[in-house]
Design a protein around this motif. Structure first.
Motif, PDB file in Angstrom:
ATOM      1  N   ALA A  36       0.817  -1.220   0.000  1.00 30.45           N
ATOM      2  CA  ALA A  36       0.000   0.000   0.000  1.00 30.45           C
ATOM      3  C   ALA A  36       0.844   1.262   0.000  1.00 30.45           C
ATOM      4  O   ALA A  36       0.333   2.345   0.249  1.00 30.45           O
ATOM      5  N   ARG A  37       2.126   1.165  -0.302  1.00 28.33           N
ATOM      6  CA  ARG A  37       2.984   2.353  -0.298  1.00 28.33           C
ATOM      7  C   ARG A  37       2.583   3.345  -1.392  1.00 28.33           C
ATOM      8  O   ARG A  37       2.630   4.554  -1.175  1.00 28.33           O
ATOM      9  N   CYS A  38       2.230   2.844  -2.553  1.00 29.45           N
ATOM     10  CA  CYS A  38       1.968   3.709  -3.704  1.00 29.45           C
ATOM     11  C   CYS A  38       0.485   3.943  -3.954  1.00 29.45           C
ATOM     12  O   CYS A  38       0.120   4.875  -4.674  1.00 29.45           O
ATOM     13  N   HIS A  39      -0.369   3.084  -3.405  1.00 32.55           N
ATOM     14  CA  HIS A  39      -1.806   3.175  -3.645  1.00 32.55           C
ATOM     15  C   HIS A  39      -2.492   2.266  -2.648  1.00 32.55           C
ATOM     16  O   HIS A  39      -1.846   1.473  -1.961  1.00 32.55           O
ATOM     17  N   ASP A  40      -3.792   2.376  -2.541  1.00 36.32           N
ATOM     18  CA  ASP A  40      -4.525   1.445  -1.689  1.00 36.32           C
ATOM     19  C   ASP A  40      -4.225   0.015  -2.130  1.00 36.32           C
ATOM     20  O   ASP A  40      -4.052  -0.258  -3.322  1.00 36.32           O
ATOM     21  N   HIS A  41      -4.158  -0.885  -1.162  1.00 37.12           N
ATOM     22  CA  HIS A  41      -3.884  -2.290  -1.474  1.00 37.12           C
ATOM     23  C   HIS A  41      -4.928  -2.804  -2.465  1.00 37.12           C
ATOM     24  O   HIS A  41      -6.119  -2.555  -2.316  1.00 37.12           O
ATOM     25  N   LYS A  42      -4.463  -3.482  -3.476  1.00 35.32           N
ATOM     26  CA  LYS A  42      -5.362  -3.940  -4.543  1.00 35.32           C
ATOM     27  C   LYS A  42      -6.299  -5.048  -4.091  1.00 35.32           C
ATOM     28  O   LYS A  42      -7.340  -5.284  -4.714  1.00 35.32           O
ATOM     29  N   PHE A  43      -5.943  -5.765  -3.044  1.00 43.49           N
ATOM     30  CA  PHE A  43      -6.743  -6.928  -2.643  1.00 43.49           C
ATOM     31  C   PHE A  43      -7.205  -6.864  -1.190  1.00 43.49           C
ATOM     32  O   PHE A  43      -8.330  -7.219  -0.887  1.00 43.49           O
ATOM     33  N   ASP A  44      -6.333  -6.422  -0.300  1.00 43.29           N
ATOM     34  CA  ASP A  44      -6.622  -6.486   1.130  1.00 43.29           C
ATOM     35  C   ASP A  44      -7.052  -5.125   1.675  1.00 43.29           C
ATOM     36  O   ASP A  44      -6.752  -4.086   1.072  1.00 43.29           O
ATOM     37  N   PRO A  45      -7.725  -5.109   2.826  1.00 41.87           N
ATOM     38  CA  PRO A  45      -8.265  -3.850   3.361  1.00 41.87           C
ATOM     39  C   PRO A  45      -7.194  -2.983   4.035  1.00 41.87           C
ATOM     40  O   PRO A  45      -7.220  -2.763   5.256  1.00 41.87           O
ATOM     41  N   PHE A  46      -6.265  -2.496   3.228  1.00 39.06           N
ATOM     42  CA  PHE A  46      -5.237  -1.576   3.725  1.00 39.06           C
ATOM     43  C   PHE A  46      -5.125  -0.407   2.747  1.00 39.06           C
ATOM     44  O   PHE A  46      -4.806  -0.593   1.574  1.00 39.06           O
ATOM     45  N   SER A  47      -5.411   0.762   3.256  1.00 43.61           N
ATOM     46  CA  SER A  47      -5.362   1.949   2.410  1.00 43.61           C
ATOM     47  C   SER A  47      -3.966   2.548   2.428  1.00 43.61           C
ATOM     48  O   SER A  47      -3.132   2.222   3.284  1.00 43.61           O
ATOM     49  N   GLN A  48      -3.739   3.445   1.481  1.00 42.37           N
ATOM     50  CA  GLN A  48      -2.473   4.171   1.477  1.00 42.37           C
ATOM     51  C   GLN A  48      -2.355   5.023   2.736  1.00 42.37           C
ATOM     52  O   GLN A  48      -1.258   5.209   3.259  1.00 42.37           O
ATOM     53  N   GLN A  49      -3.470   5.500   3.247  1.00 40.16           N
ATOM     54  CA  GLN A  49      -3.459   6.239   4.513  1.00 40.16           C
ATOM     55  C   GLN A  49      -2.981   5.331   5.646  1.00 40.16           C
ATOM     56  O   GLN A  49      -2.186   5.752   6.498  1.00 40.16           O
ATOM     57  N   ASP A  50      -3.436   4.084   5.658  1.00 41.88           N
ATOM     58  CA  ASP A  50      -2.983   3.122   6.671  1.00 41.88           C
ATOM     59  C   ASP A  50      -1.469   2.940   6.601  1.00 41.88           C
ATOM     60  O   ASP A  50      -0.796   2.873   7.631  1.00 41.88           O
ATOM     61  N   TYR A  51      -0.971   2.836   5.373  1.00 40.04           N
ATOM     62  CA  TYR A  51       0.469   2.622   5.204  1.00 40.04           C
ATOM     63  C   TYR A  51       1.260   3.773   5.810  1.00 40.04           C
ATOM     64  O   TYR A  51       2.197   3.556   6.592  1.00 40.04           O
ATOM     65  N   TYR A  52       0.889   5.005   5.464  1.00 36.80           N
ATOM     66  CA  TYR A  52       1.678   6.147   5.950  1.00 36.80           C
ATOM     67  C   TYR A  52       1.406   6.441   7.421  1.00 36.80           C
ATOM     68  O   TYR A  52       2.233   7.061   8.088  1.00 36.80           O
ATOM     69  N   ALA A  53       0.257   5.983   7.930  1.00 39.55           N
ATOM     70  CA  ALA A  53       0.032   6.065   9.373  1.00 39.55           C
ATOM     71  C   ALA A  53       1.035   5.179  10.108  1.00 39.55           C
ATOM     72  O   ALA A  53       1.546   5.534  11.176  1.00 39.55           O
ATOM     73  N   LEU A  54       1.333   4.004   9.534  1.00 44.75           N
ATOM     74  CA  LEU A  54       2.358   3.130  10.108  1.00 44.75           C
ATOM     75  C   LEU A  54       3.758   3.647   9.813  1.00 44.75           C
ATOM     76  O   LEU A  54       4.657   3.591  10.660  1.00 44.75           O
ATOM     77  N   ALA A  55       3.951   4.163   8.611  1.00 44.94           N
ATOM     78  CA  ALA A  55       5.279   4.648   8.233  1.00 44.94           C
ATOM     79  C   ALA A  55       5.743   5.767   9.148  1.00 44.94           C
ATOM     80  O   ALA A  55       6.948   5.943   9.364  1.00 44.94           O
ATOM     81  N   GLY A  56       4.795   6.521   9.699  1.00 45.51           N
ATOM     82  CA  GLY A  56       5.166   7.589  10.620  1.00 45.51           C
ATOM     83  C   GLY A  56       5.921   7.082  11.828  1.00 45.51           C
ATOM     84  O   GLY A  56       6.846   7.750  12.331  1.00 45.51           O
TER      85      GLY A  56
END
Length: 933
Positions: A342-362
């Motif tokens: 989900a780094r570049c876009h919302d996960h194509k299959f699983d319920p993980f958004s790009q927002q979720d990714y960068y919330a963790l990346a923080g």
């Protein structure tokens, strides 16, 4: 005297414009520009929605595209649309054909400052909206919902189950009208247990007593070799290696401490939850004593173990790539999910958004793992190492040495980023910090004159305008900074009385555009040369521009140099000034130039490589929430995303994180909380897969949509709930599994079960498994009596700074887990039998059958040597054939096998000991030795 006016102040003044005037301004000025420059790629009429953005309706720019809202009303400096239109980012320039004229840019800026009035009320419902993730529905999926304790299923063969888990297995078999296989014989079972729990063959003495299986299991669980066997599996998940790999295969001198920590944690049966917390945030945890604090610090090495592109010149990209590798590893290893997708876009299959990714990346961008320079090269980063807790004064002394190492690293970076220093000021060797841009680095507009009349200058000369012919002149300094942070910007000038007192200066920073009016007659306070004009936040790769103009001035405007100094370095710079001026002592490194600093750096690195250190991370000085990156591009900033836990696993408020803290401690607490049932499911499934040959979820690293669903979901939740109730005891769960009837079934080559269930998904029989690469090597040493069972230390140190050259282990007699693991340079004798790839999480090693394996077994000098060692022992036995079978295969030979072996010996002739060695070689290369049944 100076005045600072920000655009946000301007916005406050203009935001009160009347609504009617605002709409008129939009219709007359803004809409024609949008139609002319934007609608071609961002409108419903054109049928194009590049970047997911529509600009033909108000809701379009409010919702935004892939990067979020296109603009923030009242804040042009923070609006993405202005950032792209300014053409300051070479990776995000809109419109793409050419930059807008200055007068059109001012229209957009004025419109946004007015609050972006926009009468176009057409809703996005008329067009295809961006697909959103239904997290509420996703939380009902089998992997994400809370653990469910279901009653034990009713079975017909009520006397068959020995453990609760057996009832779940038998119920599924009976539903398919299948019966389980027979029980394995005692010796087969003891060999199976010995390898599964310790990775070694059973001792001959143990095979003499097969009557008390539970006692044998306890002996294996309490053996030091238990931690080595199961620690090796965890190291597969932790992508453990003794070198960096990637672009530079530098040796990780301290990685071995993590390896031994893992082994000891399994032997101590440390709570799995504590084990996980320590690896995410051990450096931030409090310990009851020095020993516990040492363990916690070493455990956090987990975050630093991954491969890193240390030569990446874009250090912000390096930091974000490192965070990405950590997120991907934690996602797969702990949660069985591919969150990194989900780094570049919302996960194509699983319920993980790009927002979720960068919330963790923080959390992880707020964690410092890589920093500084290495070997005197500014473009090669190093990794953080910290002094391990120990009694004083050793702790303070070592910490001081590490602090000095990092000072030298920082000074080296600074010197190499510093622009040229010439003329008279260089004779004083001013210990200026940060990054300096001389006037020759500026982009000049209009006529400027060179001068060297004033000795109070930076470099060979400075430039100034003509008081009689002012015109429109400006000098633009575009800084290049080594890291993100708050910097003090300083101006160098000779401070003459004929200089202007109201020089307009614009600072374009990440936190906005700042207009400053500066007095150039004031005497500079920094070394008599530089004067601060303000402090601003700059992002690596973002806007770092200082523009000096002549607009409205009457006297001379002088342009000499601009300095960017991180606020963290100001105090150190002042100490350096005091030292060179003879007003105080200080570290000699403060006055060193690049060449001497490189020598000092290499000396310190060499002295500290075997010190009491850990590759422990620490919270970054610029810890905080980070911006989403459009399409994952580091320089294309989207909205700032608060740190949070994955939405599909957490439906509560975001964590409360203290300013300046990474929040990893809160992440670790949530990760191991009862709310996160996925953590329990994943580790239970991993243990099951190791003991039964396949997981209840066969894709052990992927519990997402592209993974397999569990064959026995109720059993998985049952075991996960028991694991949680045990406090996360690995040994308790393994004991439960190996004492079950299911584990103790016999293996079968052909039966009704193999026909009806060829993949053994129903677990009605035992699956055959080949010994792992480490088990093969360790067994060869063990059987010959050569295996050294002592725990090893830093086995990679002797191979030098890089682990690129071939490594020979002929004289290494400790277990394979202690052999150096070099990325890009794996040991051939382990790699050939499918040892884990340390580049990534390897929860399920591939099982290959290739010709090179057979060739190795036939021609390996190591295997031949161990066979000869066994033959020497067999030669002294009254029945050497029986002794070799017993020693290697764990049982006496059948009559036909014994006859064949004796006939082989008699017919071979020659040296009897050599013939026995050949027989031992055959047995060691046999399927019966290499596979467990």
């Amino acid at each position: 005297m100076r005045r600072i006016i920000t655009l946000s102040t301007l916005a406050l003044c203009t935001a009160h414009a009347g609504a009617a005037d605002g709409v008129a301004f939009f219709e007359n000025k803004v809409r024609p520009l949008l139609v002319k420059h934007c609608y071609e790629c961002h409108s419903q009429e054109s049928g194009r929605r590049k970047g997911g953005l529509l600009l033909d309706r108000k809701e379009g720019w409010q919702t935004g595209g892939d990067a979020g809202p296109a603009l923030i009303p009242g804040e042009p400096a923070s609006s993405l649309i202005m950032h792209s239109m300014s053409y300051e980012d070479d990776k995000l320039q809109m419109p793409p054909k050419s930059k807008l004229p200055p007068e059109e840019l001012r229209i957009f800026e004025q419109w946004i400052s007015m609050g972006a009035p926009d009468p176009r009320t057409a809703a996005l419902a008329e067009v295809v909206k961006k697909k959103t993730i239904d997290f509420a529905a996703a939380r009902q999926g089998w992997a994400y919902r809370p653990l469910a304790r279901t009653p034990l299923p009713v079975v017909k063969q009520k006397d068959w189950p020995r453990k609760e888990m057996d009832s779940f297995i038998l119920a599924e078999l009976e539903a398919k009208n299948l019966a389980p296989a027979a029980d394995a014989d005692a010796r087969t079972l003891m060999r199976r247990l010995s390898y599964d729990l310790t990775g070694l063959p059973p001792a001959a003495a143990d095979l003499e007593n097969t009557s008390n299986l539970p006692a044998y299991v306890e002996k294996l669980l309490n053996s030091p070799q238990f931690g080595e066997k199961w620690g090796r599996y965890w190291l597969d998940l932790a992508r453990y290696a003794d070198s960096n790999g990637g672009d530079r295969n530098y040796t990780f001198y301290q990685a071995w401490r993590y390896r031994n920590y893992v082994i000891d944690a399994f032997n101590r049966d440390q709570s799995y939850y504590e084990f996980i917390r320590e690896q995410i945030a051990g450096d931030l945890m409090k310990g009851e004593n020095l020993e516990q604090r040492r363990r916690q610090m070493i455990a956090s090495t987990f975050l630093a173990l991954g491969p890193k592109m240390l030569t990446d010149r874009d250090k912000e990209k390096l930091h974000l790539d490192t965070a990405d590798e950590q997120i991907d590893t934690i996602g797969r290893a702990f949660l069985g999910l591919t969150i990194g997708c989900a780094r570049c876009h919302d996960h194509k299959f699983d319920p993980f958004s790009q927002q979720d990714y960068y919330a963790l990346a923080g959390f992880f961008r707020s964690t410092e793992v890589v920093m500084g320079t290495r070997n005197g090269c500014v473009n090669v980063a190093s990794w953080v190492e910290q002094a391990l807790p120990q009694p004083e004064p050793g702790m303070s002394d070592l910490a001081a040495r590490m602090n000095r190492l990092e000072l030298v690293m920082r000074l080296k970076v600074e010197r190499d980023f510093m622009a040229k220093v010439g003329g008279k000021m260089s004779l004083k060797k001013l210990p200026l910090a940060g990054v300096i841009c001389d006037e020759s680095d500026a982009e000049l507009v209009g006529d400027w004159k060179q001068s060297s009349l004033s000795a109070n200058r930076f470099g060979d000369f400075y430039i100034h305008d003509d008081r009689k012919q002012k015109g429109v002149k400006q000098a633009v300094f575009r800084g290049s900074l080594p890291e993100t942070g708050v910097y003090e910007v300083r101006l160098a000038y000779p401070a003459k009385t004929n200089c202007d007192k109201q020089v307009p200066i614009t600072v374009e920073a990440f936190d906005g555009v700042h207009e400053i009016v500066f007095d150039q007659t004031k005497k500079p306070s920094i070394g008599g040369l530089f004067e601060p004009i303000g402090r601003f936040r700059f992002e690596k790769g973002g806007r770092t521009n200082v523009i000096i103009r002549t607009t409205g001035t009457k006297d001379y405007v002088v342009v000499d140099a601009v300095q960017f100094i991180s606020v963290r370095d100001i105090e150190r710079e002042a100490a350096a000034f005091a030292m060179v001026n003879g007003k105080g002592g200080g570290d000699p490194a403060l006055a060193m130039q690049s060449g001497d600093l490189a020598k000092e750096l290499n000396k310190s690195l060499s002295e500290l490589k075997d010190a009491e250190l850990a590759m422990a991370p620490r919270d970054a000085r610029d810890a905080g929430d980070i911006h989403l990156r459009i399409r994952g591009e580091v320089s294309q900033l989207g909205p700032k995303v608060p740190r949070h836990f994955p939405s599909v696993l957490h439906d509560g408020p975001p964590p409360k994180i203290a300013p300046g803290s990474s929040g990893r401690l809160q992440l670790a607490e949530w990760m191991t909380s009862a709310e996160n049932a996925l953590l329990d499911r994943v580790i239970v499934n991993r243990l099951w897969a190791q003991l039964f040959g396949r997981g209840l979820v066969s894709t052990v690293d992927n519990f997402g949509v592209q993974g397999e669903k569990p064959t026995h979901p109720a059993l998985l939740d049952h075991l996960a709930a028991k694991f949680r109730a045990s406090g996360g005891s690995i040994k308790t769960l393994i004991r439960e599994m190996v004492l079950s009837r299911t584990y103790q079934l016999a293996a079968e080559a052909k039966s009704p079960r193999t026909v009806a269930d060829p993949e053994n998904r129903l677990l009605g029989r035992r699956s055959y498994r080949r010994l792992t690469a480490e088990e093969i090597r360790d067994s060869l040493l063990f059987l010959a009596g050569d295996l050294n069972l002592e725990q090893a230390g830093a086995t990679a140190l002797t191979y030098g700074e890089d682990l690129d050259k071939p490594m020979k282990f002929d004289q290494e007699f400790r277990r394979s887990i202690y052999l150096p693991v070099a990325r890009n340079n794996l040991a051939p004798e382990l790699e050939i039998f499918d040892a884990a790839n340390p580049e990534m999480v390897a929860g399920d090693r591939p099982l290959t059958t290739v010709p090179t394996q057979a060739l190795y077994l036939l021609n390996s000098t190591f295997l031949q040597k161990q066979a000869a060692r066994l033959a020497q022992q067999a030669y002294a036995q009254p029945e050497p054939v029986a002794w070799l079978h017993q020693a290697i295969l764990g049982h006496m030979p059948e009559a036909r096998a014994a006859k064949r072996a004796n006939d082989f010996i008699e017919q071979s002739g020659g040296d009897r000991e050599q013939v026995l060695a050949d027989l031992a070689h055959v047995l060691l290369a046999s399927t019966e030795f290499l596979f467990l049944d």
